[in-house]
Design a protein around this motif. Structure first.
Motif, PDB file in Angstrom:
ATOM      1  N   ILE A  90       3.472  45.422  -5.259  1.00 46.51           N
ATOM      2  CA  ILE A  90       3.688  45.937  -3.901  1.00 46.51           C
ATOM      3  C   ILE A  90       5.093  46.537  -3.796  1.00 46.51           C
ATOM      4  O   ILE A  90       5.324  47.465  -3.046  1.00 46.51           O
ATOM      5  CB  ILE A  90       3.463  44.813  -2.871  1.00 46.51           C
ATOM      6  N   PHE A  91       6.044  45.999  -4.558  1.00 44.24           N
ATOM      7  CA  PHE A  91       7.391  46.591  -4.519  1.00 44.24           C
ATOM      8  C   PHE A  91       7.823  47.080  -5.891  1.00 44.24           C
ATOM      9  O   PHE A  91       7.328  46.597  -6.910  1.00 44.24           O
ATOM     10  CB  PHE A  91       8.423  45.633  -3.899  1.00 44.24           C
ATOM     11  N   GLU A  92       8.698  48.073  -5.856  1.00 42.72           N
ATOM     12  CA  GLU A  92       9.185  48.708  -7.089  1.00 42.72           C
ATOM     13  C   GLU A  92      10.687  48.930  -6.935  1.00 42.72           C
ATOM     14  O   GLU A  92      11.229  48.814  -5.835  1.00 42.72           O
ATOM     15  CB  GLU A  92       8.529  50.089  -7.272  1.00 42.72           C
ATOM     16  N   HIS A  93      11.355  49.306  -8.034  1.00 41.48           N
ATOM     17  CA  HIS A  93      12.757  49.717  -7.919  1.00 41.48           C
ATOM     18  C   HIS A  93      12.811  50.982  -7.069  1.00 41.48           C
ATOM     19  O   HIS A  93      12.021  51.906  -7.280  1.00 41.48           O
ATOM     20  CB  HIS A  93      13.350  49.999  -9.308  1.00 41.48           C
ATOM     21  N   THR A  94      13.751  51.004  -6.137  1.00 41.99           N
ATOM     22  CA  THR A  94      13.866  52.135  -5.208  1.00 41.99           C
ATOM     23  C   THR A  94      13.944  53.467  -5.955  1.00 41.99           C
ATOM     24  O   THR A  94      13.377  54.474  -5.523  1.00 41.99           O
ATOM     25  CB  THR A  94      15.126  51.940  -4.334  1.00 41.99           C
ATOM     26  N   GLU A  95      14.619  53.444  -7.083  1.00 45.38           N
ATOM     27  CA  GLU A  95      14.836  54.655  -7.865  1.00 45.38           C
ATOM     28  C   GLU A  95      13.523  55.348  -8.242  1.00 45.38           C
ATOM     29  O   GLU A  95      13.464  56.570  -8.365  1.00 45.38           O
ATOM     30  CB  GLU A  95      15.590  54.256  -9.139  1.00 45.38           C
ATOM     31  N   TYR A 120      10.829  51.250   3.264  1.00 45.57           N
ATOM     32  CA  TYR A 120      11.251  49.873   3.493  1.00 45.57           C
ATOM     33  C   TYR A 120      12.036  49.442   2.257  1.00 45.57           C
ATOM     34  O   TYR A 120      11.459  49.022   1.258  1.00 45.57           O
ATOM     35  CB  TYR A 120      10.044  48.966   3.696  1.00 45.57           C
ATOM     36  N   THR A 121      13.349  49.611   2.340  1.00 45.74           N
ATOM     37  CA  THR A 121      14.209  49.350   1.184  1.00 45.74           C
ATOM     38  C   THR A 121      15.146  48.196   1.514  1.00 45.74           C
ATOM     39  O   THR A 121      15.667  48.117   2.623  1.00 45.74           O
ATOM     40  CB  THR A 121      15.021  50.623   0.864  1.00 45.74           C
ATOM     41  N   PRO A 140       5.712  53.180  -0.757  1.00 46.38           N
ATOM     42  CA  PRO A 140       5.253  54.039   0.336  1.00 46.38           C
ATOM     43  C   PRO A 140       4.018  54.844  -0.062  1.00 46.38           C
ATOM     44  O   PRO A 140       3.380  55.463   0.788  1.00 46.38           O
ATOM     45  CB  PRO A 140       6.437  54.984   0.567  1.00 46.38           C
ATOM     46  N   GLU A 141       3.701  54.844  -1.355  1.00 43.01           N
ATOM     47  CA  GLU A 141       2.549  55.580  -1.865  1.00 43.01           C
ATOM     48  C   GLU A 141       2.248  55.059  -3.261  1.00 43.01           C
ATOM     49  O   GLU A 141       3.048  54.300  -3.831  1.00 43.01           O
ATOM     50  CB  GLU A 141       2.839  57.087  -1.880  1.00 43.01           C
ATOM     51  N   GLY A 142       1.087  55.470  -3.812  1.00 42.36           N
ATOM     52  CA  GLY A 142       0.658  54.846  -5.058  1.00 42.36           C
ATOM     53  C   GLY A 142       0.942  55.621  -6.324  1.00 42.36           C
ATOM     54  O   GLY A 142       1.018  55.038  -7.411  1.00 42.36           O
ATOM     55  N   THR A 143       1.113  56.946  -6.218  1.00 45.13           N
ATOM     56  CA  THR A 143       1.134  57.780  -7.426  1.00 45.13           C
ATOM     57  C   THR A 143       2.312  57.457  -8.353  1.00 45.13           C
ATOM     58  O   THR A 143       2.125  57.257  -9.560  1.00 45.13           O
ATOM     59  CB  THR A 143       1.182  59.267  -7.030  1.00 45.13           C
ATOM     60  N   ALA A 144       3.525  57.385  -7.778  1.00 36.89           N
ATOM     61  CA  ALA A 144       4.707  57.134  -8.615  1.00 36.89           C
ATOM     62  C   ALA A 144       4.554  55.792  -9.337  1.00 36.89           C
ATOM     63  O   ALA A 144       4.903  55.670 -10.525  1.00 36.89           O
ATOM     64  CB  ALA A 144       5.969  57.152  -7.762  1.00 36.89           C
ATOM     65  N   ALA A 145       4.012  54.797  -8.632  1.00 36.80           N
ATOM     66  CA  ALA A 145       3.862  53.472  -9.236  1.00 36.80           C
ATOM     67  C   ALA A 145       2.830  53.496 -10.362  1.00 36.80           C
ATOM     68  O   ALA A 145       3.031  52.884 -11.415  1.00 36.80           O
ATOM     69  CB  ALA A 145       3.464  52.457  -8.166  1.00 36.80           C
ATOM     70  N   PHE A 166      -8.194  54.200 -10.476  1.00 37.26           N
ATOM     71  CA  PHE A 166      -8.268  54.158  -9.006  1.00 37.26           C
ATOM     72  C   PHE A 166      -7.602  52.902  -8.488  1.00 37.26           C
ATOM     73  O   PHE A 166      -7.392  51.939  -9.230  1.00 37.26           O
ATOM     74  CB  PHE A 166      -9.723  54.272  -8.514  1.00 37.26           C
ATOM     75  N   TYR A 167      -7.237  52.910  -7.205  1.00 39.26           N
ATOM     76  CA  TYR A 167      -6.615  51.740  -6.585  1.00 39.26           C
ATOM     77  C   TYR A 167      -6.957  51.668  -5.110  1.00 39.26           C
ATOM     78  O   TYR A 167      -7.204  52.692  -4.459  1.00 39.26           O
ATOM     79  CB  TYR A 167      -5.081  51.766  -6.751  1.00 39.26           C
ATOM     80  N   PHE A 168      -7.011  50.447  -4.606  1.00 40.64           N
ATOM     81  CA  PHE A 168      -7.033  50.171  -3.169  1.00 40.64           C
ATOM     82  C   PHE A 168      -5.735  49.413  -2.919  1.00 40.64           C
ATOM     83  O   PHE A 168      -5.536  48.364  -3.534  1.00 40.64           O
ATOM     84  CB  PHE A 168      -8.186  49.245  -2.781  1.00 40.64           C
ATOM     85  N   ALA A 169      -4.884  49.893  -2.052  1.00 37.22           N
ATOM     86  CA  ALA A 169      -3.613  49.185  -1.909  1.00 37.22           C
ATOM     87  C   ALA A 169      -2.974  49.444  -0.550  1.00 37.22           C
ATOM     88  O   ALA A 169      -3.196  50.497   0.062  1.00 37.22           O
ATOM     89  CB  ALA A 169      -2.654  49.627  -3.009  1.00 37.22           C
TER      90      ALA A 169
END
Ligand code: HAM
Length: 429
Positions: free
Chosen positions: A43-48, A66-67, A80-85, A106-109
């Protein structure tokens, strides 16, 4: 004072959850038929990741994330979105080495964006998305768009509009960027504050501005389609050709630029055209993002995907009045009266549950009539009634709620009897 849910978040209550589950199950069926596999990322990643992936100059990165700093003083962002992750996970897990290529996911998130909440826009929302990594074939773009449209169609939505554009490759975009800066610079002081800074940072986004939409400079702005180089133009023609082959209607809108920086070539959105849908009509958006894997430190990998907002999907189902199957029905409600019968009822409910038949009963000692009411409120398909005579005779009175027909069934036969009827006549011992 009682504590309320944070602004821009919503509870999903029983009744609604079943609709979500139903929509998810229809979509899962579609992705299975298209041969996409599920991925789950944190659900969370490095802001970068989002700064580099989504782009520093986007509204999402500048205003909506939400940082926070975690206890180890690392900057963390709720996705905030799924693609970068997904691309980060693809690179990190070296999925480019998998034997089956391209990788179709695919993902549901749930996603988080600090936006001004309104109808169809929340701060926590849910997306179903797909990403295809490792192919730069235009047929993949058409496949991804087809998948999105198929999901909506299988769910019964009819009032849909597919809007398509090409943002071209790097060279086309650089040329177009120059043309836009030249075009808008004379009007700079008349544009809104955001567009004034977009002019330097990301002039394409000016075309997407809600405030300046009516400005005359918008109407006369150059079109990206006139700046596509040969290969970008061919690519776009091919995507359209494959969509035609798949019989998917679309309209081309040269002003469709999307709010995230990673796109090139194909960009698309699917809108609801249903009356009363509200001001925000975009159900889904996506496109090609060939440079993103490198932006997040991976090898050169072409990518294509989309995401649909689940809240907006549910809204569309409601606005279009799509008839959904009865989702919260139970197989059997057990009704009893008399002490001995109550004990038989507890035994029977348990037997049914343990044997794959959904069942419920009343523990509150309510009157027979109230128990029958509970049975219909729970949309029970059958009611098993146990009274004194049933206890004595070791039988159960079974009532089919759709026809009202009643039949006395021996206790030992009840499982077979119900299974047969619930499976449409096919009994399984
Ligand atoms: P997006 O256009 O930012 O794209 O979001 C996709 C969809 O998510 C929107 O069309 C909308 O249905 C829903 N959505 C976005 N923000 C909100 C919100 N605040 N409240 C409710 N629903 C919202 C992306 O996120 C890209 N990652 C899509 C993509 C995947 N591109 C390539 N692959």
């Amino acid at each position: 004072m009682s504590i309320k849910a944070p602004r821009g978040t919503e509870d999903l209550l029983p009744g609604q959850v079943e609709i979500w589950q139903y929509a998810e199950s229809v979509i899962k069926d579609v992705v299975k038929h298209f041969n996409y596999k599920e991925i789950r990322t944190p659900i969370f990643e490095h802001t970068e990741l989002f700064q580099r992936g989504v782009g520093d100059s986007t509204d999402i990165v500048q205003k909506e994330m939400y940082t926070f700093k975690d206890r180890g003083d690392r900057s963390i962002t709720l996705r905030p979105e799924g693609t970068a992750a997904v691309v980060r996970a693809y690179v990190e897990n070296k999925m480019y080495g998998l034997p089956t290529q391209p990788v179709k996911l695919f993902y549901f998130a749930e996603m988080f964006r600090y936006e001004r909440p309104q109808h169809g826009r929340t701060r926590q929302f849910h997306q179903f998305g797909v990403e295809v990594l490792g192919s730069n074939q235009p047929a993949i773009d058409a496949e991804v768009i087809n998948l999105a449209m198929t999901c909506y169609e299988k769910l019964g939505l009819k009032s849909l509009k597919l809007v398509l554009n090409s943002l071209g490759d790097q060279e086309s975009r650089t040329n177009y960027r120059k043309a836009l800066i030249e075009h808008f610079t004379p009007y700079k002081n008349e544009l809104c504050h955001d567009c004034q800074s977009r002019l330097e940072q990301n002039p394409l986004r000016i075309l997407d501005c809600k405030k300046d939409r009516e400005h005359q400079a918008m109407q006369t702005a150059p079109s990206i389609l006139d700046y596509l180089n040969e290969s970008s133009r061919t690519y776009f023609e091919d995507v359209k050709h494959y969509l035609d082959l798949m019989e998917i209607p679309y309209v081309v809108d040269a002003n469709l630029v999307r709010g995230l920086d990673y796109y090139n070539h194909t960009a698309f959105e699917i809108m609801s055209e249903a009356d009363g849908f509200g001001a925000i009509t975009t159900l889904a958006g996506g496109g090609r993002y060939n440079g993103l894997a490198e932006d997040v430190g991976g090898p050169e990998t072409p990518g294509m995907g989309f995401a649909m907002g689940f809240e907006r999907l549910i809204m569309a189902l409601q606005v279009e009045g799509v008839q959904l199957p009865l989702l919260d029905a139970i197989d059997c409600y057990v009704v009893s009266f008399g002490e001995a019968a109550n004990e038989s009822a507890i035994r029977l409910t348990n037997t049914l549950r343990q044997n794959g038949i959904s069942a419920d009963q009343d523990y509150e000692g309510r009157k027979m009539k109230a128990q029958m009411k509970s049975a219909s409120r729970n949309h029970a398909k059958y009611v098993c009634i146990i009274g004194e005579s049933e206890v004595e005779e070791k039988t159960v009175m079974v009532k089919a709620m759709d026809t009202g027909e009643q039949e006395s069934v021996r206790e030992q036969d009840i499982l077979t009897y119900l299974r047969k009827r619930l499976n449409g006549g096919i009994g399984n011992e």
